[in-house]
Design a protein around this motif. Structure first.
Motif, PDB file in Angstrom:
ATOM      1  N   TYR A 142      30.449 -43.411   2.141  1.00 55.61           N
ATOM      2  CA  TYR A 142      29.910 -42.099   2.103  1.00 55.61           C
ATOM      3  C   TYR A 142      28.618 -42.087   3.068  1.00 55.61           C
ATOM      4  O   TYR A 142      28.389 -41.149   3.395  1.00 55.61           O
ATOM      5  N   ARG A 143      27.753 -42.940   2.871  1.00 56.43           N
ATOM      6  CA  ARG A 143      26.664 -43.214   3.861  1.00 56.43           C
ATOM      7  C   ARG A 143      26.984 -43.188   5.161  1.00 56.43           C
ATOM      8  O   ARG A 143      26.199 -42.488   6.083  1.00 56.43           O
ATOM      9  N   ALA A 144      28.051 -43.522   5.676  1.00 56.33           N
ATOM     10  CA  ALA A 144      28.446 -43.623   7.312  1.00 56.33           C
ATOM     11  C   ALA A 144      29.454 -42.193   7.441  1.00 56.33           C
ATOM     12  O   ALA A 144      30.028 -42.188   8.468  1.00 56.33           O
ATOM     13  N   GLY A 145      29.728 -41.344   6.433  1.00 57.06           N
ATOM     14  CA  GLY A 145      30.364 -40.097   6.448  1.00 57.06           C
ATOM     15  C   GLY A 145      31.817 -40.318   6.786  1.00 57.06           C
ATOM     16  O   GLY A 145      32.458 -39.469   7.067  1.00 57.06           O
ATOM     17  N   THR A 146      32.476 -41.505   6.219  1.00 58.94           N
ATOM     18  CA  THR A 146      33.729 -41.795   6.174  1.00 58.94           C
ATOM     19  C   THR A 146      34.315 -41.716   4.782  1.00 58.94           C
ATOM     20  O   THR A 146      35.408 -42.271   4.573  1.00 58.94           O
ATOM     21  N   GLY A 147      33.653 -41.326   3.821  1.00 57.25           N
ATOM     22  CA  GLY A 147      34.323 -41.298   2.335  1.00 57.25           C
ATOM     23  C   GLY A 147      35.233 -40.179   2.263  1.00 57.25           C
ATOM     24  O   GLY A 147      34.857 -39.319   3.158  1.00 57.25           O
ATOM     25  N   PRO A 148      36.318 -40.267   1.358  1.00 57.88           N
ATOM     26  CA  PRO A 148      36.971 -39.422   1.326  1.00 57.88           C
ATOM     27  C   PRO A 148      36.357 -37.928   0.633  1.00 57.88           C
ATOM     28  O   PRO A 148      35.759 -38.104  -0.258  1.00 57.88           O
ATOM     29  N   PHE A 149      37.121 -36.955   1.024  1.00 62.44           N
ATOM     30  CA  PHE A 149      36.427 -35.501   0.307  1.00 62.44           C
ATOM     31  C   PHE A 149      35.012 -35.511   0.654  1.00 62.44           C
ATOM     32  O   PHE A 149      34.229 -35.369  -0.252  1.00 62.44           O
ATOM     33  N   PRO A 150      34.483 -35.432   1.807  1.00 54.63           N
ATOM     34  CA  PRO A 150      32.958 -35.616   2.138  1.00 54.63           C
ATOM     35  C   PRO A 150      32.256 -34.153   1.408  1.00 54.63           C
ATOM     36  O   PRO A 150      31.087 -34.422   1.334  1.00 54.63           O
ATOM     37  N   GLU A 151      33.064 -33.187   1.550  1.00 51.26           N
ATOM     38  CA  GLU A 151      32.450 -31.900   0.802  1.00 51.26           C
ATOM     39  C   GLU A 151      31.890 -32.301  -0.598  1.00 51.26           C
ATOM     40  O   GLU A 151      31.229 -31.326  -0.984  1.00 51.26           O
ATOM     41  N   ARG A 152      32.611 -33.176  -1.299  1.00 49.93           N
ATOM     42  CA  ARG A 152      32.085 -33.501  -2.742  1.00 49.93           C
ATOM     43  C   ARG A 152      31.180 -34.800  -2.841  1.00 49.93           C
ATOM     44  O   ARG A 152      30.971 -35.387  -3.846  1.00 49.93           O
ATOM     45  N   THR A 153      30.456 -35.133  -1.611  1.00 51.68           N
ATOM     46  CA  THR A 153      29.707 -36.528  -2.032  1.00 51.68           C
ATOM     47  C   THR A 153      28.504 -36.010  -2.831  1.00 51.68           C
ATOM     48  O   THR A 153      28.224 -37.188  -3.618  1.00 51.68           O
ATOM     49  N   ALA A 154      27.951 -34.935  -2.917  1.00 48.98           N
ATOM     50  CA  ALA A 154      27.046 -34.820  -4.162  1.00 48.98           C
ATOM     51  C   ALA A 154      27.441 -35.042  -5.418  1.00 48.98           C
ATOM     52  O   ALA A 154      26.910 -35.498  -6.252  1.00 48.98           O
ATOM     53  N   GLN A 155      28.651 -34.768  -5.628  1.00 54.58           N
ATOM     54  CA  GLN A 155      29.052 -35.099  -6.978  1.00 54.58           C
ATOM     55  C   GLN A 155      29.749 -36.455  -7.095  1.00 54.58           C
ATOM     56  O   GLN A 155      29.085 -37.024  -8.331  1.00 54.58           O
TER      57      GLN A 155
END
Length: 214
Positions: A142-155
């Motif tokens: 997620y820090r690299a911007g490659t996590g799944p569903f990046p629009e939900r990173t805050a949750q």
């Protein structure tokens, strides 16, 4: 139509996934294991049953699509399903239910040996290390911007923060407990609780007072 009596927490977990995107039952089972398995583990058989129940209740809809030459059923959330999910989120849920075979074995350690208890504590530490490997990989993605569903990173970040502290807690506890058990006789029935450690636990158990003073 009232759906509250028939929905379980697993029902709402499936609805939450359907609110993200459409899934086949196989994909739902995989996603439940990958993203929710650490906080809401459930048997795959239960996950395969749930979407059909949600369709019967009008909370999800099923459609057929082809993957190559093979047909599959894909499920999506309905407006009524979104309303039910929002209503569930409006009421705070119950707290965690702790279930640990290792902790149970430590509780009854006086019926075994010191060696048994040390082995259990080493296994607890190994469990925490292993689980945290996936956790660490996820946060780095997620820090690299490659996590799944990046629009939900805050949750996702909030849950990841809990799991990080949880795994760290288990590892820290296992190290602390092993240090004490190292000083036990081989027969745990003759073990003594160090007064300094009881005092330490007593101090730490007053943590709500520390929060109220912050």
């Amino acid at each position: 139509m009232s759906t509250a009596p028939t929905l379980t927490t697993t029902s709402y977990a499936i609805l939450g996934l359907l609110a993200v995107r459409r899934w086949s039952t196989y994909e739902l089972a995989q996603q439940m294991d990958r993203s929710l398995g650490r906080i809401w583990p459930r048997a795959q058989s239960k996950i395969y049953e749930e979407p059909k129940k949600l369709v019967r209740l009008g909370l999800a809809e099923a459609s057929r699509e082809m993957v190559g030459r093979r047909p599959r059923t894909v499920y999506g959330i309905t407006p009524h399903g979104r309303q039910a999910l929002a209503s569930w989120l409006h009421v705070p849920g119950t707290g965690p239910a702790l279930e640990s075979e290792q902790l149970l074995q430590v509780f009854f350690a006086d019926s075994g040996t010191r060696t048994d208890t040390l082995a259990t504590l080493r296994a607890a530490r190994a469990w925490a290390d292993e689980r945290n490997e996936d956790n660490l990989s996820a946060v780095e993605a997620y820090r690299a911007g490659t996590g799944p569903f990046p629009e939900r990173t805050a949750q996702t970040m909030l849950v990841g923060g809990f799991l990080t502290e949880y795994y760290r807690l288990v590892a820290s506890w296992a190290e602390w407990a092993a240090g004490i058990v190292e000083g036990w006789p081989e027969d745990p029935r003759a073990a003594q609780a160090p007064p300094t450690e009881l005092e330490r636990i007593d101090r730490r158990a007053h943590w709500p007072e520390q929060f109220s003073h912050d």
